[in-house]
Scaffold this motif. Structure first.
Motif, mmCIF file in Angstrom:
data_model
loop_
_atom_site.group_PDB
_atom_site.id
_atom_site.type_symbol
_atom_site.label_atom_id
_atom_site.label_comp_id
_atom_site.label_asym_id
_atom_site.label_seq_id
_atom_site.Cartn_x
_atom_site.Cartn_y
_atom_site.Cartn_z
ATOM 1 N N TRP A 168 0.828 -1.201 0.000
ATOM 2 C CA TRP A 168 0.000 0.000 0.000
ATOM 3 C C TRP A 168 0.870 1.263 0.000
ATOM 4 C CZ3 TRP A 168 -0.640 3.900 3.768
ATOM 5 C CH2 TRP A 168 -1.689 4.797 3.518
ATOM 6 N N CYS A 169 1.916 1.273 0.821
ATOM 7 C CA CYS A 169 2.813 2.436 0.878
ATOM 8 C C CYS A 169 3.518 2.651 -0.461
ATOM 9 C CB CYS A 169 3.858 2.241 1.975
ATOM 10 S SG CYS A 169 3.240 2.410 3.656
ATOM 11 N N ALA A 170 3.963 1.548 -1.082
ATOM 12 C CA ALA A 170 4.684 1.648 -2.348
ATOM 13 C C ALA A 170 3.831 2.254 -3.443
ATOM 14 C CB ALA A 170 5.183 0.266 -2.772
ATOM 15 N N ASN A 171 2.534 1.960 -3.420
ATOM 16 C CA ASN A 171 1.643 2.479 -4.457
ATOM 17 C C ASN A 171 0.991 3.802 -4.072
ATOM 18 O OD1 ASN A 171 1.236 0.250 -6.743
ATOM 19 N ND2 ASN A 171 1.466 -0.820 -4.791
ATOM 20 N N ARG A 172 0.893 4.072 -2.765
ATOM 21 C CA ARG A 172 0.274 5.321 -2.312
ATOM 22 C C ARG A 172 1.291 6.444 -2.183
ATOM 23 N NH1 ARG A 172 -1.616 9.389 -1.451
ATOM 24 N NH2 ARG A 172 -3.416 10.023 -0.184
ATOM 25 N N PHE A 173 2.516 6.096 -1.768
ATOM 26 C CA PHE A 173 3.565 7.105 -1.570
ATOM 27 C C PHE A 173 4.831 6.699 -2.341
ATOM 28 C CE2 PHE A 173 1.116 6.744 2.448
ATOM 29 C CZ PHE A 173 0.485 7.990 2.422
ATOM 30 N N PRO A 174 4.775 6.743 -3.669
ATOM 31 C CA PRO A 174 5.912 6.263 -4.474
ATOM 32 C C PRO A 174 7.202 7.050 -4.251
ATOM 33 C CG PRO A 174 4.292 7.406 -5.834
ATOM 34 C CD PRO A 174 3.659 7.202 -4.503
ATOM 35 N N ASN A 175 7.109 8.358 -4.050
ATOM 36 C CA ASN A 175 8.324 9.162 -3.844
ATOM 37 C C ASN A 175 9.013 8.796 -2.534
ATOM 38 O OD1 ASN A 175 7.881 10.546 -6.247
ATOM 39 N ND2 ASN A 175 6.679 12.160 -5.253
ATOM 40 N N TRP A 176 8.226 8.614 -1.489
ATOM 41 C CA TRP A 176 8.784 8.207 -0.194
ATOM 42 C C TRP A 176 9.404 6.820 -0.302
ATOM 43 C CZ3 TRP A 176 7.860 4.003 2.924
ATOM 44 C CH2 TRP A 176 8.377 4.072 4.221
ATOM 45 N N THR A 177 8.731 5.951 -1.039
ATOM 46 C CA THR A 177 9.205 4.576 -1.181
ATOM 47 C C THR A 177 10.549 4.518 -1.882
ATOM 48 O OG1 THR A 177 6.936 3.744 -1.257
ATOM 49 C CG2 THR A 177 8.652 2.301 -2.122
ATOM 50 N N VAL A 178 10.693 5.290 -2.956
ATOM 51 C CA VAL A 178 11.955 5.305 -3.700
ATOM 52 C C VAL A 178 13.110 5.732 -2.799
ATOM 53 C CG1 VAL A 178 13.217 6.485 -5.539
ATOM 54 C CG2 VAL A 178 10.899 5.667 -5.956
ATOM 55 N N LYS A 179 12.824 6.674 -1.906
ATOM 56 C CA LYS A 179 13.860 7.214 -1.021
ATOM 57 C C LYS A 179 14.249 6.244 0.090
ATOM 58 C CE LYS A 179 14.901 11.300 1.803
ATOM 59 N NZ LYS A 179 14.383 12.607 2.299
ATOM 60 N N PHE A 180 13.287 5.505 0.623
ATOM 61 C CA PHE A 180 13.541 4.723 1.827
ATOM 62 C C PHE A 180 13.596 3.199 1.627
ATOM 63 C CE2 PHE A 180 11.911 8.678 3.659
ATOM 64 C CZ PHE A 180 12.860 8.899 4.664
ATOM 65 N N LYS A 181 13.186 2.702 0.459
ATOM 66 C CA LYS A 181 13.078 1.245 0.331
ATOM 67 C C LYS A 181 14.426 0.538 0.465
ATOM 68 C CE LYS A 181 13.251 1.031 -4.764
ATOM 69 N NZ LYS A 181 12.516 0.601 -5.968
ATOM 70 N N LYS A 182 15.484 1.120 -0.091
ATOM 71 C CA LYS A 182 16.782 0.462 -0.006
ATOM 72 C C LYS A 182 17.310 0.440 1.430
ATOM 73 C CE LYS A 182 21.330 0.198 -2.175
ATOM 74 N NZ LYS A 182 22.230 0.764 -3.224
ATOM 75 N N PRO A 183 17.303 1.585 2.161
ATOM 76 C CA PRO A 183 17.748 1.522 3.566
ATOM 77 C C PRO A 183 16.915 0.566 4.416
ATOM 78 C CG PRO A 183 17.656 3.797 2.814
ATOM 79 C CD PRO A 183 17.026 2.961 1.745
ATOM 80 N N VAL A 184 15.592 0.550 4.210
ATOM 81 C CA VAL A 184 14.725 -0.352 4.975
ATOM 82 C C VAL A 184 15.082 -1.802 4.697
ATOM 83 C CG1 VAL A 184 12.359 -1.211 5.203
ATOM 84 C CG2 VAL A 184 12.790 1.244 5.225
ATOM 85 N N ARG A 185 15.305 -2.116 3.426
ATOM 86 C CA ARG A 185 15.628 -3.487 3.041
ATOM 87 C C ARG A 185 16.971 -3.917 3.632
ATOM 88 N NH1 ARG A 185 14.961 -2.835 -2.065
ATOM 89 N NH2 ARG A 185 17.153 -2.731 -2.673
ATOM 90 N N ILE A 186 17.966 -3.040 3.573
ATOM 91 C CA ILE A 186 19.302 -3.369 4.084
ATOM 92 C C ILE A 186 19.284 -3.531 5.601
ATOM 93 C CG2 ILE A 186 21.652 -2.495 4.395
ATOM 94 C CD1 ILE A 186 21.407 -1.194 1.628
ATOM 95 N N ILE A 187 18.640 -2.580 6.278
ATOM 96 C CA ILE A 187 18.597 -2.616 7.751
ATOM 97 C C ILE A 187 17.859 -3.864 8.240
ATOM 98 C CG2 ILE A 187 17.648 -1.481 9.809
ATOM 99 C CD1 ILE A 187 18.154 1.200 8.370
ATOM 100 N N SER A 188 16.722 -4.160 7.620
ATOM 101 C CA SER A 188 15.932 -5.315 8.069
ATOM 102 C C SER A 188 16.673 -6.618 7.800
ATOM 103 C CB SER A 188 14.567 -5.320 7.376
ATOM 104 O OG SER A 188 14.708 -5.383 5.967
ATOM 105 N N PHE A 189 17.362 -6.710 6.658
ATOM 106 C CA PHE A 189 18.111 -7.926 6.339
ATOM 107 C C PHE A 189 19.271 -8.118 7.306
ATOM 108 C CE2 PHE A 189 21.620 -10.018 4.011
ATOM 109 C CZ PHE A 189 21.029 -11.247 3.806
#
Length: 312
Positions: A168-189
């Motif tokens: 939902w966030c990726a489709n509702r807030f695409p600009n925010w997602t582009v900025k934060f998806k990589k850090p979120v993915r790295i930190i969580s992994f």
């Protein structure tokens, strides 16, 4: 005298387990931030590849794993751990490795998204079926009295809801997602890897005592998982570009999820926990080696022009 691996219980306190559940939910949120509704629509445009991927993951791999446990005849808890790992959905590491292997990344991403959604229901049912069918491991399931419905609820909380929220966030807030998806993915992994290391370190004596019992089984099992994905893709007549993606997609299992379920439902049962812990590291090592080997070899039949453009 060493205690049987079926009798030991690894230690993981409730607070740490709750945090591990949170980390895994955050990891799923990170995966879904990299997912678009288009990924689900895309599978309708490649139905053969999608059907092959689903069949390899949810039908072929658990059945082949079951056969492998009958051949190797490991301790019941080790067999149960192998079956559980085989029933786990893929991890997003498969997408990175598929890119490295010059495979079909679009197919890999779509399969990861769809497979994780299907696994919410398919995983506990698959595990209950094959585990209950096993001649020695089924006795452990009866002792534990596993409730597949309860497991579905648990998986829904740590996979389904975070995945839906991230989508939902990726489709509702695409600009925010582009900025934060990589850090979120790295930190969580990294957090998940940290917890797997913590689980091993906190039970180091058990892992050192019993890793020899599971290492060969894990190595053979993982090789069969990669081989199953490739073989099913080849039987389906898919090109090399797709075969590489499906091989890695089936070979990379979310052992972190398996570890969470082992501590939540099986009390840290020894053989299961050691299998999931060893698998969590080995399949990444094996996947990196396979992807590196493919990266040095041209794709048979060539890569689609669109894919070449995306990688340029």
């Amino acid at each position: 005298m060493m205690v049987s691996v079926d009798e030991i219980r690894l230690n993981f306190n409730p607070a740490s387990l709750a945090l591990l559940n949170g980390v895994l939910a955050f990891l799923m949120f990170g995966i879904s931030l990299d997912t678009r509704l288009e990924d689900f629509r895309r599978v309708s445009r490649m139905p053969v590849a999608f059907a092959a991927g689903i069949a390899a993951q949810f039908l072929a791999l658990p059945a082949i794993t079951f056969a492998l446990t009958l051949l190797l005849q490991p301790a019941p808890s080790i067999a149960l751990g192998m079956i559980l790992v085989a029933c786990c959905p893929p991890g997003n590491v498969s997408n990175i490795l598929t890119h490295r292997a010059n495979g079909n990344v679009a197919l890999s991403v779509s399969m990861t998204a769809v497979s994780n959604a299907i696994a919410i229901v398919a995983m506990p049912l698959n595990f209950a079926f094959w585990g209950g069918l096993h001649p020695t491991a089924s006795a452990l399931l009866k002792t534990i009295a596993l409730d597949p419905v309860q497991m579905v609820g648990h998986i829904l909380l740590i996979i389904g809801l975070p995945f839906a929220l991230g989508l939902w966030c990726a489709n509702r807030f695409p600009n925010w997602t582009v900025k934060f998806k990589k850090p979120v993915r790295i930190i969580s992994f990294l957090a998940l890897i940290g917890f797997i290391i913590g689980a091993i370190a906190g039970n180091w004596r058990y892992f050192m005592d019993y890793v020899g019992l599971v290492l060969l089984a894990v190595v053979l099992h993982d090789a069969l998982a990669f081989g199953t994905g490739y073989a099913v893709a080849r039987l389906a007549g898919l090109p090399d570009y797709d075969r590489r993606a499906l091989s890695i997609e089936v070979g990379i299992r979310n052992a972190g999820l398996g570890l969470v379920l082992i501590f939540s439902f099986f009390g840290g049962l020894g053989g299961m926990a050691v299998v999931a812990g060893v698998w969590g590291f080995w399949d990444i090592i094996a996947g990196m080696a396979l992807a590196g080997w493919w990266a040095r070899r041209p794709v048979q039949g060539g890569m689609p022009a669109a894919a070449v453009g995306e990688r340029a």
